[in-house]
Design a protein around this motif. Structure first.
Motif, mmCIF file in Angstrom:
data_model
loop_
_atom_site.group_PDB
_atom_site.id
_atom_site.type_symbol
_atom_site.label_atom_id
_atom_site.label_comp_id
_atom_site.label_asym_id
_atom_site.label_seq_id
_atom_site.Cartn_x
_atom_site.Cartn_y
_atom_site.Cartn_z
ATOM 1 N N VAL A 1 109.080 9.494 13.882
ATOM 2 C CA VAL A 1 108.183 10.435 14.738
ATOM 3 C C VAL A 1 108.168 10.088 16.135
ATOM 4 O O VAL A 1 107.920 10.989 17.082
ATOM 5 C CB VAL A 1 106.650 10.196 14.008
ATOM 6 N N GLY A 2 108.010 8.749 16.326
ATOM 7 C CA GLY A 2 108.322 8.357 17.731
ATOM 8 C C GLY A 2 109.251 8.736 18.585
ATOM 9 O O GLY A 2 109.053 9.344 19.753
ATOM 10 N N VAL A 3 110.426 8.808 18.163
ATOM 11 C CA VAL A 3 111.531 9.428 19.014
ATOM 12 C C VAL A 3 111.357 10.872 19.266
ATOM 13 O O VAL A 3 111.495 11.402 20.530
ATOM 14 C CB VAL A 3 113.000 9.017 18.152
ATOM 15 N N VAL A 4 111.220 11.759 18.087
ATOM 16 C CA VAL A 4 110.842 13.086 18.298
ATOM 17 C C VAL A 4 109.725 13.433 19.278
ATOM 18 O O VAL A 4 110.009 14.152 20.258
ATOM 19 C CB VAL A 4 110.649 13.828 17.074
ATOM 20 N N ALA A 5 108.571 12.653 18.974
ATOM 21 C CA ALA A 5 107.471 12.751 20.230
ATOM 22 C C ALA A 5 107.873 12.512 21.682
ATOM 23 O O ALA A 5 107.624 13.222 22.512
ATOM 24 C CB ALA A 5 106.490 11.850 19.630
ATOM 25 N N ALA A 6 108.801 11.243 21.738
ATOM 26 C CA ALA A 6 109.014 10.851 23.253
ATOM 27 C C ALA A 6 110.159 12.001 23.530
ATOM 28 O O ALA A 6 109.729 12.065 24.973
ATOM 29 C CB ALA A 6 109.579 9.627 22.833
ATOM 30 N N VAL A 7 110.833 12.406 23.002
ATOM 31 C CA VAL A 7 111.555 13.506 23.549
ATOM 32 C C VAL A 7 110.932 14.831 23.943
ATOM 33 O O VAL A 7 110.946 15.393 25.071
ATOM 34 C CB VAL A 7 112.812 13.822 22.609
ATOM 35 N N LEU A 8 109.874 15.106 23.083
ATOM 36 C CA LEU A 8 109.031 16.179 23.508
ATOM 37 C C LEU A 8 108.295 15.681 24.819
ATOM 38 O O LEU A 8 107.763 16.900 25.677
ATOM 39 C CB LEU A 8 108.048 16.578 22.474
#
Lengths: 198, 208
Positions: free
Chosen positions: B143-150
């Motif tokens: 979740v962290g990686v997807v959220a950080a890219v967003l």
């Protein structure tokens, strides 16, 4: 002068290289004394070798995290190559930062776990166990250096974005006048008065 | 700040919270049934929660709590700071990367321990399991990686212009195209020999 993007790419490659070499070098050694003959266990990120050899001379390391290091190093090198070729700038920067961060995460966790192991072993003599000496070896320092250099490279790669807009200044500039009237295909009809003036 | 980035920022904070929570859940557990009794060892990433073997198995907690909380702190601080200082957004990606590395290390260490305990030559089989804490840490990292890219500033497509190629500019707001045979002439030309207007001749435009 080498530009910042190129320095960032070189640092990313250097960090990745150091980390991969470090993962195959010996990272720490534990020496057990006091109970029976002295025993030594030498570990890298893949295997642990005991001396004198026990039933199996080599075993999987207790914290076997070689693969994550290799995977992140490969991603860092790919990002660095993209940065050098000046293609997919945003993808390269994103991958560089995430991979360098992940490599730092793996190395940090490894380091914390080894330090914790050392702390735990210092209690053993008081409980009647053997005296244990834990030495950090060259692999650990290479890993730490690789993680830090990789992070510096990834952060430098992010800052390159500010310089780009200036290069476009020399291109063709199209101005649009406020009036929206387009010239018809056969030109604008000329009034007869103009002909008389000539 | 766009809706995408606000959504990303909220998700980064959620992922950071999940990561911290994961360190307090069980990391791994070892269990054995002897003469009707169940002996169990269970540890979080910080401390041993339960040890019915009284140290006989020489097991200890697999310490990934400090790095995981560190990564979560980087994510959360960068996200909060990014509301005031947009450049801090890269910190959330860095933190998410860190968390991914920590999660991968934790999984590798726990799997290694599980494997070693299973290989122990014991008359009664050990039941070894990976705990919920590790699973939640993997989820938090994902979740962290997807959220950080967003949360990052993605490029506008028009911004990328090839440096040496032909540059095509389109004037905003003028979407009309010239039909293949030109526009129908409304006013008959008085003198057909008159020069056509400069803008309609592509040759002249090039020579400029």
């Amino acid at each position: 002068m080498i530009d910042r993007g190129r320095i960032a790419a070189l640092l990313l490659m250097l960090g990745a290289g150091l980390a991969v070499v470090g993962s195959f070098e010996e990272t720490y050694r534990t020496i057990y004394r006091g109970i029976g003959p002295e025993r030594t266990y030498t570990t890298n990120m893949w295997i642990v070798v005991s001396s004198p050899p026990s039933l199996l001379p080599e075993n999987d390391a207790y914290y076997a995290v070689g693969w994550p290091v290799i995977a992140m190093a490969v991603l860092m090198v790919m990002a660095a190559v993209l940065l050098l070729l000046r293609r997919s700038g945003t993808v390269a920067k994103t991958v560089a930062l995430a991979a360098a961060g992940a490599l730092a995460g793996v190395v940090l966790t490894y380091w914390v776990q080894v330090r914790h192991e050392e702390e735990m072993m210092t209690d053993w003599p008081a409980q009647g166990g053997p005296t244990v000496q834990l030495d950090l070896l060259v692999g650990m320092y290479l890993l730490l250096a690789g993680a830090v250099i990789g992070l510096v490279g990834a952060v430098l790669a992010q800052r390159k974005q500010e310089e780009q807009p200036q290069e476009q200044e020399e291109d063709v500039v199209v101005h649009q006048l406020d009036a929206d009237d387009d010239t018809p295909p056969f030109g604008i009809a000329i009034q007869e008065q103009d002909q008389e003036a000539r | 700040m766009t809706t995408r980035r606000v959504f990303g920022a909220v998700l980064v904070l959620v992922a950071a919270g999940l990561a911290v929570a994961a360190t307090f859940l069980s990391a791994y557990a070892v269990q054995v049934r002897v003469q009707g009794r169940t002996l169990r060892y269970e540890a979080t990433s910080w401390v041993t929660e339960r040890d019915d073997f009284r140290g006989a198995l020489m097991l200890g907690p697999i310490e990934f709590g400090e790095p995981a909380v560190g990564a979560a702190l980087v994510m959360a601080l960068a996200t909060v700071l990014a509301f005031r200082m947009p450049a801090a957004r890269v910190g959330s990606l860095l933190g998410a990367g860190l968390l991914t590395g920590v999660a991968w290390s934790a999984v590798a260490s726990v799997q290694g321990t599980v494997q070693k305990v299973r290989e122990l030559e014991s008359p009664v089989p050990f039941d070894v399991e990976q705990g919920d804490g590790v699973t939640l840490l993997i989820v938090a990292a994902g979740v962290g990686v997807v959220a950080a890219v967003l949360h990052q500033e993605l490029p506008r497509r028009t911004a990328e212009v090839p440096a040496d190629g032909v540059v095509i500019h389109q004037i905003e707001g003028d979407e009309s195209e010239t039909p293949p045979y030109g526009f129908p002439v409304i006013v008959e030309p008085q003198e057909p020999k008159k020069e056509p207007h400069e803008e309609s001749d592509p040759q002249e435009q090039k020579s400029d």
